[in-house]
Design a protein around this motif. Structure first.
Motif, PDB file in Angstrom:
ATOM      1  N   MET A  33       0.998  -1.097   0.075  1.00 14.80           N
ATOM      2  CA  MET A  33       0.205  -0.006   0.041  1.00 14.80           C
ATOM      3  C   MET A  33       1.013   1.143   0.018  1.00 14.80           C
ATOM      4  N   PHE A  34       0.070   2.310  -0.338  1.00 11.43           N
ATOM      5  CA  PHE A  34       0.889   3.536  -0.060  1.00 11.43           C
ATOM      6  C   PHE A  34       0.228   4.292   0.944  1.00 11.43           C
ATOM      7  N   VAL A  35       0.872   5.289   1.768  1.00 12.67           N
ATOM      8  CA  VAL A  35       0.553   6.131   2.678  1.00 12.67           C
ATOM      9  C   VAL A  35       0.515   7.423   2.154  1.00 12.67           C
ATOM     10  N   THR A  36      -0.548   8.324   1.458  1.00 14.77           N
ATOM     11  CA  THR A  36      -0.397   9.428   0.970  1.00 14.77           C
ATOM     12  C   THR A  36       0.173  10.714   1.816  1.00 14.77           C
ATOM     13  N   LYS A  37       0.535  11.698   1.216  1.00 14.79           N
ATOM     14  CA  LYS A  37       0.691  12.885   2.150  1.00 14.79           C
ATOM     15  C   LYS A  37      -0.313  13.304   3.055  1.00 14.79           C
ATOM     16  N   ASN A  38      -1.385  12.939   2.659  1.00 14.90           N
ATOM     17  CA  ASN A  38      -2.634  13.580   3.466  1.00 14.90           C
ATOM     18  C   ASN A  38      -3.255  12.418   4.386  1.00 14.90           C
ATOM     19  N   GLY A  39      -2.319  11.337   4.681  1.00 15.49           N
ATOM     20  CA  GLY A  39      -2.677  10.269   5.441  1.00 15.49           C
ATOM     21  C   GLY A  39      -3.740   9.118   4.717  1.00 15.49           C
ATOM     22  N   GLU A  40      -3.906   9.262   3.608  1.00 19.33           N
ATOM     23  CA  GLU A  40      -5.067   8.297   2.902  1.00 19.33           C
ATOM     24  C   GLU A  40      -4.330   7.099   2.820  1.00 19.33           C
ATOM     25  N   ILE A  41      -4.731   6.018   2.857  1.00 15.69           N
ATOM     26  CA  ILE A  41      -4.241   4.507   2.557  1.00 15.69           C
ATOM     27  C   ILE A  41      -4.756   4.023   1.037  1.00 15.69           C
ATOM     28  N   LEU A  42      -3.835   3.799  -0.076  1.00 11.23           N
ATOM     29  CA  LEU A  42      -4.192   3.159  -1.075  1.00 11.23           C
ATOM     30  C   LEU A  42      -3.450   1.800  -1.432  1.00 11.23           C
ATOM     31  N   VAL A  43      -4.333   0.748  -1.894  1.00 16.01           N
ATOM     32  CA  VAL A  43      -3.698  -0.288  -2.220  1.00 16.01           C
ATOM     33  C   VAL A  43      -2.927  -0.218  -3.328  1.00 16.01           C
ATOM     34  N   ASN A  44      -1.829  -1.052  -3.486  1.00 11.96           N
ATOM     35  CA  ASN A  44      -0.939  -0.755  -4.645  1.00 11.96           C
ATOM     36  C   ASN A  44      -1.234  -2.417  -5.628  1.00 11.96           C
ATOM     37  N   GLU A  45      -0.759  -3.285  -4.783  1.00  9.37           N
ATOM     38  CA  GLU A  45      -0.733  -4.809  -5.100  1.00  9.37           C
ATOM     39  C   GLU A  45      -0.743  -5.776  -4.220  1.00  9.37           C
ATOM     40  N   LEU A  46      -1.083  -6.966  -4.610  1.00  6.34           N
ATOM     41  CA  LEU A  46      -1.410  -8.135  -3.775  1.00  6.34           C
ATOM     42  C   LEU A  46      -0.303  -9.343  -4.105  1.00  6.34           C
ATOM     43  N   ALA A  47       0.119 -10.171  -3.125  1.00  4.55           N
ATOM     44  CA  ALA A  47       0.826 -11.403  -3.350  1.00  4.55           C
ATOM     45  C   ALA A  47       0.335 -12.376  -2.441  1.00  4.55           C
ATOM     46  N   PRO A  48      -0.328 -13.566  -3.021  1.00  9.28           N
ATOM     47  CA  PRO A  48      -0.885 -14.361  -2.229  1.00  9.28           C
ATOM     48  C   PRO A  48       0.090 -15.606  -1.817  1.00  9.28           C
ATOM     49  N   ARG A  49       1.275 -15.061  -1.262  1.00 11.76           N
ATOM     50  CA  ARG A  49       2.578 -16.401  -0.910  1.00 11.76           C
ATOM     51  C   ARG A  49       3.128 -15.326  -0.059  1.00 11.76           C
ATOM     52  N   PRO A  50       4.301 -16.165   0.591  1.00 11.45           N
ATOM     53  CA  PRO A  50       5.256 -15.362   1.531  1.00 11.45           C
ATOM     54  C   PRO A  50       6.003 -14.398   0.396  1.00 11.45           C
ATOM     55  N   HIS A  51       6.392 -13.353   1.267  1.00  5.44           N
ATOM     56  CA  HIS A  51       6.685 -12.086   0.402  1.00  5.44           C
ATOM     57  C   HIS A  51       7.901 -11.426   1.131  1.00  5.44           C
ATOM     58  N   ASN A  52       8.471 -10.513   0.031  1.00  5.18           N
ATOM     59  CA  ASN A  52       9.751 -10.006   0.426  1.00  5.18           C
ATOM     60  C   ASN A  52       9.567  -8.966   1.696  1.00  5.18           C
ATOM     61  N   SER A  53       8.325  -8.511   1.775  1.00  5.93           N
ATOM     62  CA  SER A  53       8.056  -7.578   2.817  1.00  5.93           C
ATOM     63  C   SER A  53       7.878  -8.330   4.368  1.00  5.93           C
ATOM     64  N   GLY A  54       7.786  -9.519   4.244  1.00  5.98           N
ATOM     65  CA  GLY A  54       7.870 -10.262   5.648  1.00  5.98           C
ATOM     66  C   GLY A  54       9.119 -11.088   5.949  1.00  5.98           C
ATOM     67  N   HIS A  55      10.269 -10.963   5.216  1.00  2.66           N
ATOM     68  CA  HIS A  55      11.620 -11.645   5.573  1.00  2.66           C
ATOM     69  C   HIS A  55      12.001 -11.305   6.972  1.00  2.66           C
ATOM     70  N   GLN A  56      11.968 -10.206   7.509  1.00  2.00           N
ATOM     71  CA  GLN A  56      12.230 -10.012   8.748  1.00  2.00           C
ATOM     72  C   GLN A  56      11.586 -10.669   9.781  1.00  2.00           C
ATOM     73  N   THR A  57      10.534 -11.144   9.628  1.00  2.97           N
ATOM     74  CA  THR A  57       9.750 -11.853  10.463  1.00  2.97           C
ATOM     75  C   THR A  57      10.397 -12.898  11.255  1.00  2.97           C
ATOM     76  N   ILE A  58      11.485 -13.528  10.259  1.00  2.00           N
ATOM     77  CA  ILE A  58      12.004 -14.756  10.842  1.00  2.00           C
ATOM     78  C   ILE A  58      12.988 -14.586  12.117  1.00  2.00           C
ATOM     79  N   GLU A  59      13.503 -13.583  12.315  1.00  2.00           N
ATOM     80  CA  GLU A  59      13.873 -12.953  13.522  1.00  2.00           C
ATOM     81  C   GLU A  59      13.528 -12.127  14.341  1.00  2.00           C
ATOM     82  N   GLY A  60      12.588 -11.372  13.622  1.00  2.00           N
ATOM     83  CA  GLY A  60      12.140 -10.135  14.282  1.00  2.00           C
ATOM     84  C   GLY A  60      10.661 -10.351  14.928  1.00  2.00           C
ATOM     85  N   ASN A  61       9.994 -11.585  14.672  1.00  2.00           N
ATOM     86  CA  ASN A  61       8.581 -11.846  15.184  1.00  2.00           C
ATOM     87  C   ASN A  61       8.646 -13.061  15.948  1.00  2.00           C
TER      88      ASN A  61
END
Length: 379
Positions: free
Chosen positions: A252-280
């Motif tokens: 998603m994007f957070v716009t300058k005025n605080g609006e949230i817009l969805v960009n794209e979806l991935a129905p699988r493990p994703h690059n944005s979750g790699h830190q969960t291996i040690e961080g969560n």
């Protein structure tokens, strides 16, 4: 389920780094893994219980592979949907479901899904070819995306003027309004077949401007609770509307005025979750397994501040991979190295990732910036 997880065979379509990290988690459950990938030296080859070299887009190859597994999942969306649909008709469990993969494969259909379900997204328009761009009334500048086969920044370009249109994609595409955003964020939600859902804390992402892919990620976010809660609700609303089983990454994007817009979806493990291996407390990979085997979902809370850096091949280097500076960065506390088993590097190829955990967020970011400057993948 009638059988325990360790008695079942998991078929994974795609043998890249996502499959590799999924298998590394599956080993903890004594799970038998089967992998299909066209690359005879795919990262999964050495750790899967059974590895098959073959096309993941060919009907017969995917169908015959899937018959050997109890549950089939993906680590890349570009797979043969018709084969998965046939396997589902014959009683095989496919997660995410083939209908979800079909929707994700086409960014135009994905955008229509957002519109039909009231999911906030940037204004868009579907186009058949580059010729449509000269006839339209969409104001410059805008983003042009191929509807199919785009990934890691490929199949995406900015159109600023009529001159750019000359180089536009000829394939069916979509154009969308250029979002004036503050930051790119992501929320990963997990959903099992019981309908139970849990979200991982929202993360903030920075992209490599040249390669247009994530190279720096910070977790958890420091945005106000209001924005984080809205982002998590959007993710769970999408997962519910899709009736998906497994992990779903919502960028998603957070716009300058605080609006949230969805960009794209991935129905699988994703690059944005790699830190969960040690961080969560639970990683996205274990959570995906829990979801598709309909087990209780794990604790998604953050243990610590975590920063993830994508380790990309350096420009000007193409050949046998060497990791320059590895010993220097391993001397730093809280640094975790993940190399993906890829023998050869090339510019901007994902060769691994580094996670830095630290109770002090600023210190974690400082370490990450140093590592970005120190560790290089060369040939």
């Amino acid at each position: 389920m009638a059988k325990q997880i360790s008695e079942l065979k998991l078929g994974i379509l795609g043998g890249g780094q996502l499959g590799r990290m999924l298998i590394q988690e599956a080993i903890n459950y004594n799970l038998t893994t089967l992998v299909l990938d066209p690359d005879p030296d795919a990262p999964c080859k050495s750790i899967a219980n059974k590895f098959e070299c073959g096309s993941i887009t060919d009907f017969d190859t995917v169908y015959n592979f899937g018959k050997k597994a109890d549950i089939i999942t993906i680590e890349i969306e570009k797979v043969n949907i018709e084969a998965l649909e046939q396997l589902e008709k014959e009683g095989k469990m496919v997660f995410p479901q083939s209908r979800v993969i079909r929707l994700i494969q086409d960014k135009g259909v994905q955008k229509q899904f957002f519109k039909e379900n009231g999911i906030p997204t940037a204004p868009f328009q579907l186009v058949s070819s580059a010729a449509d761009l000269t006839n339209g009334n969409f104001p410059f500048p805008y983003i042009l995306k191929q509807r199919k086969d785009g990934y890691d920044g490929k199949g995406v370009m900015k159109i600023s003027n009529l001159a750019d249109v000359d180089n536009a994609f000829e394939a069916p595409s979509l154009i969308e309004e250029l979002v004036d955003f503050d930051k790119e964020i992501a929320v990963i939600v997990a959903r099992n077949t019981n309908g139970d859902m849990k979200t991982f804390p929202m993360v903030e992402m920075e992209f490599n401007a040249e390669a247009n892919l994530v190279e720096f990620l910070i977790s958890p976010s420091t945005y106000p609770d209001d924005i984080q809660q809205r982002a998590e609700k959007i993710a769970t609303d999408i997962a519910s509307a899709l009736n998906v089983t497994g992990i779903l990454a919502v960028e998603m994007f957070v716009t300058k005025n605080g609006e949230i817009l969805v960009n794209e979806l991935a129905p699988r493990p994703h690059n944005s979750g790699h830190q969960t291996i040690e961080g969560n407390y639970v990683s996205q990979f274990e959570q995906h397994l829990r979801s598709i085997f309909n087990l209780p979902l794990g604790d998604t809370r953050s243990i610590s501040n975590a920063v993830m850096i994508n380790l990309l091949g350096e420009k000007g280097h193409d050949g046998l991979a060497k990791y320059d500076g590895l010993e220097k960065i391993m001397a730093i506390d809280g640094v975790y190295v993940h190399l993906y088993g890829k023998k050869y590097t090339k510019p901007f190829r994902k060769m691994g990732h580094i996670t830095i955990v630290d109770q002090n967020r600023d210190h974690a970011i400082e370490k990450a910036r140093y590592i970005q400057q120190t560790l290089k993948v060369i040939s």
